[in-house]
Design a protein around this motif. Structure first.
Motif, PDB file in Angstrom:
ATOM      1  N   UNK A  41     -33.207  30.095  -7.159  1.00 38.49           N
ATOM      2  CA  UNK A  41     -31.895  29.158  -7.597  1.00 38.49           C
ATOM      3  C   UNK A  41     -30.738  30.840  -7.197  1.00 38.49           C
ATOM      4  N   UNK A  42     -31.378  31.382  -7.885  1.00 37.50           N
ATOM      5  CA  UNK A  42     -30.163  32.847  -7.749  1.00 37.50           C
ATOM      6  C   UNK A  42     -29.604  33.306  -6.296  1.00 37.50           C
ATOM      7  N   UNK A  43     -30.422  33.165  -5.636  1.00 35.78           N
ATOM      8  CA  UNK A  43     -30.412  33.464  -3.869  1.00 35.78           C
ATOM      9  C   UNK A  43     -29.736  32.645  -3.522  1.00 35.78           C
ATOM     10  N   UNK A  44     -29.720  31.498  -3.888  1.00 38.04           N
ATOM     11  CA  UNK A  44     -28.910  30.276  -3.661  1.00 38.04           C
ATOM     12  C   UNK A  44     -27.345  30.288  -3.999  1.00 38.04           C
ATOM     13  N   UNK A  45     -27.619  30.112  -5.287  1.00 32.20           N
ATOM     14  CA  UNK A  45     -26.115  30.729  -5.491  1.00 32.20           C
ATOM     15  C   UNK A  45     -25.111  31.816  -5.058  1.00 32.20           C
ATOM     16  N   UNK A  46     -26.049  33.142  -4.812  1.00 30.40           N
ATOM     17  CA  UNK A  46     -25.620  34.454  -4.460  1.00 30.40           C
ATOM     18  C   UNK A  46     -24.821  34.013  -3.249  1.00 30.40           C
ATOM     19  N   UNK A  47     -25.667  33.226  -1.998  1.00 29.33           N
ATOM     20  CA  UNK A  47     -25.611  32.726  -0.913  1.00 29.33           C
ATOM     21  C   UNK A  47     -24.225  31.717  -0.878  1.00 29.33           C
ATOM     22  N   UNK A  48     -24.121  31.174  -1.761  1.00 31.85           N
ATOM     23  CA  UNK A  48     -23.218  29.978  -1.715  1.00 31.85           C
ATOM     24  C   UNK A  48     -21.328  30.438  -1.450  1.00 31.85           C
ATOM     25  N   UNK A  49     -21.556  31.897  -2.372  1.00 35.71           N
ATOM     26  CA  UNK A  49     -20.258  33.155  -2.399  1.00 35.71           C
ATOM     27  C   UNK A  49     -18.934  32.510  -3.346  1.00 35.71           C
ATOM     28  N   UNK A  50     -19.721  31.198  -3.847  1.00 36.66           N
ATOM     29  CA  UNK A  50     -18.622  31.017  -5.630  1.00 36.66           C
ATOM     30  C   UNK A  50     -18.797  31.713  -6.228  1.00 36.66           C
ATOM     31  N   UNK A  51     -17.241  32.440  -6.818  1.00 39.72           N
ATOM     32  CA  UNK A  51     -17.622  33.990  -7.657  1.00 39.72           C
ATOM     33  C   UNK A  51     -17.422  32.465  -8.930  1.00 39.72           C
ATOM     34  N   UNK A  52     -17.259  31.991  -8.788  1.00 39.91           N
ATOM     35  CA  UNK A  52     -17.363  31.236 -10.843  1.00 39.91           C
ATOM     36  C   UNK A  52     -19.262  30.461 -10.981  1.00 39.91           C
TER      37      UNK A  52
ATOM     38  N   UNK B 296     -50.777  30.123 -15.994  1.00 34.08           N
ATOM     39  CA  UNK B 296     -50.271  31.436 -14.843  1.00 34.08           C
ATOM     40  C   UNK B 296     -49.977  30.503 -13.837  1.00 34.08           C
ATOM     41  N   UNK B 297     -50.083  29.415 -12.979  1.00 33.23           N
ATOM     42  CA  UNK B 297     -49.295  29.054 -11.756  1.00 33.23           C
ATOM     43  C   UNK B 297     -47.934  28.679 -12.248  1.00 33.23           C
ATOM     44  N   UNK B 298     -48.273  27.644 -13.236  1.00 29.48           N
ATOM     45  CA  UNK B 298     -46.723  26.857 -13.943  1.00 29.48           C
ATOM     46  C   UNK B 298     -45.635  27.674 -13.816  1.00 29.48           C
ATOM     47  N   UNK B 299     -45.926  29.303 -14.678  1.00 31.74           N
ATOM     48  CA  UNK B 299     -45.119  30.242 -14.905  1.00 31.74           C
ATOM     49  C   UNK B 299     -44.559  31.140 -13.241  1.00 31.74           C
ATOM     50  N   UNK B 300     -45.847  30.964 -12.471  1.00 36.50           N
ATOM     51  CA  UNK B 300     -45.359  31.914 -11.433  1.00 36.50           C
ATOM     52  C   UNK B 300     -44.427  30.829 -10.279  1.00 36.50           C
ATOM     53  N   UNK B 301     -44.693  29.401 -10.497  1.00 42.72           N
ATOM     54  CA  UNK B 301     -43.824  27.996  -9.622  1.00 42.72           C
ATOM     55  C   UNK B 301     -42.104  28.581 -10.259  1.00 42.72           C
ATOM     56  N   UNK B 302     -41.866  28.666 -11.624  1.00 44.42           N
ATOM     57  CA  UNK B 302     -40.723  28.622 -12.362  1.00 44.42           C
ATOM     58  C   UNK B 302     -40.043  29.545 -11.981  1.00 44.42           C
ATOM     59  N   UNK B 303     -40.837  30.715 -12.006  1.00 45.95           N
ATOM     60  CA  UNK B 303     -40.093  32.163 -12.215  1.00 45.95           C
ATOM     61  C   UNK B 303     -39.388  31.559 -10.422  1.00 45.95           C
ATOM     62  N   UNK B 304     -40.575  31.754  -9.303  1.00 47.79           N
ATOM     63  CA  UNK B 304     -40.497  31.596  -7.840  1.00 47.79           C
ATOM     64  C   UNK B 304     -39.432  30.582  -7.686  1.00 47.79           C
TER      65      UNK B 304
END
Length: 60
Positions: A22-33, A9-17
């Protein structure tokens, strides 16, 4: 609760975090591709997981 269950369960939560991070980092990059690639990849995996789950549920 078994130790292995707790660690799982801990590993799953760490993976989801990490995924959210990564999603936030990608969105903040602003690169549409990058954003489009990430969204497409997530959609493919969600569909793949859904199909796989349906197949495995039939064998239970």
């Amino acid at each position: 609760m078994k130790l292995s269950n707790g660690l799982y369960k801990l590993a799953r939560k760490i993976g989801k975090a990490a995924t959210v991070s990564n999603d936030i980092e990608t969105l903040m990059s602003g690169d549409p591709k990058k954003i489009a690639k990430r969204a497409a990849r997530k959609a493919i995996w969600k569909t793949n997981n859904r199909v796989t789950r349906k197949i495995t549920d039939r064998f239970k």
